[in-house]
Design an enzyme around this catalytic site. Structure first.
Site, PDB file in Angstrom:
ATOM      1  N   CYS A 143       0.836  -1.446   0.007  1.00  0.00           N
ATOM      2  CA  CYS A 143       0.050  -0.181  -0.007  1.00  0.00           C
ATOM      3  C   CYS A 143       0.820   1.200   0.081  1.00  0.00           C
ATOM      4  CB  CYS A 143      -1.037  -0.027   1.410  1.00  0.00           C
ATOM      5  SG  CYS A 143      -1.918   1.287   1.534  1.00  0.00           S
ATOM      6  N   HIS A 185      -9.272  -3.171  -2.435  1.00  0.00           N
ATOM      7  CA  HIS A 185      -8.111  -2.574  -1.556  1.00  0.00           C
ATOM      8  C   HIS A 185      -8.561  -0.765  -1.540  1.00  0.00           C
ATOM      9  CE1 HIS A 185      -3.846  -1.806  -0.435  1.00  0.00           C
ATOM     10  NE2 HIS A 185      -4.403  -0.705  -0.567  1.00  0.00           N
ATOM     11  N   GLU A 186      -8.904  -0.386  -2.872  1.00  0.00           N
ATOM     12  CA  GLU A 186      -9.094   0.987  -2.799  1.00  0.00           C
ATOM     13  C   GLU A 186     -10.579   1.338  -2.211  1.00  0.00           C
ATOM     14  OE1 GLU A 186      -6.845   2.822  -3.413  1.00  0.00           O
ATOM     15  OE2 GLU A 186      -5.456   1.510  -4.254  1.00  0.00           O
ATOM     16  N   HIS A 189     -10.285   1.811   1.336  1.00  0.00           N
ATOM     17  CA  HIS A 189      -9.632   2.947   1.943  1.00  0.00           C
ATOM     18  C   HIS A 189     -10.816   3.714   2.448  1.00  0.00           C
ATOM     19  CE1 HIS A 189      -5.154   3.001   2.041  1.00  0.00           C
ATOM     20  NE2 HIS A 189      -5.220   2.410   0.679  1.00  0.00           N
TER      21      HIS A 189
END
Length: 231
Positions: A143, A185-186, A189
């Site tokens: 990351c 993953h994004e 966030h």
């Protein structure tokens, strides 16, 4: 630890990340400061409060021009990092916006094991994902906001992503393999979640150690060498 300390009390975890305290005006002000600054923006690192907050849904806090400029800036930062995704909180902006793109040349053997296909650039607003079945896969991830480290994360192999395009239309799309991993993953966030929250911590490796010991298409060697149990 002294002999009198017999019990370890685990820390109490928050039930979900707290919402950002930023108002719409403060979000816009933060964006304009980034756009007007001639220096490249800094990618904030783990420990920055914005990374641990639920980002505000995008509902017109920026003009169309400002949104377009922000997306272009995020794409440039992502390319220079380099990375395959960048979420607005990683620039200190608590807004549900992320950019994704994976057009890198990858060794065919690695691409086959990781089910990694090119992903054309696109931007997402207010995204959410759901698993399409029970299949999962586990690979090392890094990351841009956790500089210098990688760890194995088990994620859904097939997902549906629902999001708003910058034009305003709502879109649903299905992703699998490495593309699905990037999307998860994004999107995480934007909910105040870092990949370390879902990682197998015994797999945690500094980049140099990963390159020397565990850099291979799969994770079998790391599983045995570091002693963790995942499919």
């Amino acid at each position: 630890m002294s002999q009198e300390q017999h019990h370890v009390v685990p820390p109490r975890l928050l039930e979900g990340a707290p919402p950002t305290p930023f108002t719409a005006a403060r979000i816009r002000e933060t964006v304009l400061e980034l756009l007007e600054n001639p220096s490249p923006p800094r990618i904030v690192q783990a420990g920055h409060p914005v990374l641990r907050q639920r980002a505000a849904p995008y509902d017109g806090q920026l003009s169309n021009e400002e949104l377009g400029l922000l997306i272009s800036l995020m794409r440039d930062v992502m390319h220079k990092a380099p990375g395959v995704g960048l979420a607005a909180p990683q620039l200190g902006i608590p807004l549900q916006l992320a950019v994704l793109e994976d057009e890198y040349d990858v060794d065919p053997d690695i691409a086959a094991v990781r089910d990694r296909e090119p992903l054309e650039f696109f931007a997402v607003l207010n995204p959410s994902y759901t698993a399409l079945d029970d299949s999962v896969s586990a690979f090392y991830e890094g990351c841009l906001s956790v500089d210098g480290l990688q760890a194995v994360v088990q994620r859904h192999r097939r997902i549906q992503l629902d999001y708003d395009q910058p034009s305003g239309s709502r879109v649903s799309a299905e992703y699998s393999g490495w593309q699905a991993r990037i999307v998860q993953h994004e999107t995480d966030h934007l909910r105040g979640i870092l990949y370390l929250d879902k990682a197998e911590l015994r797999s945690l490796s500094a980049n140099a150690e990963y390159a020397e010991h565990w850099a291979e298409p799969g994770i079998e060697k790391a599983k045995h060498g570091l002693g963790f149990l995942l499919p």
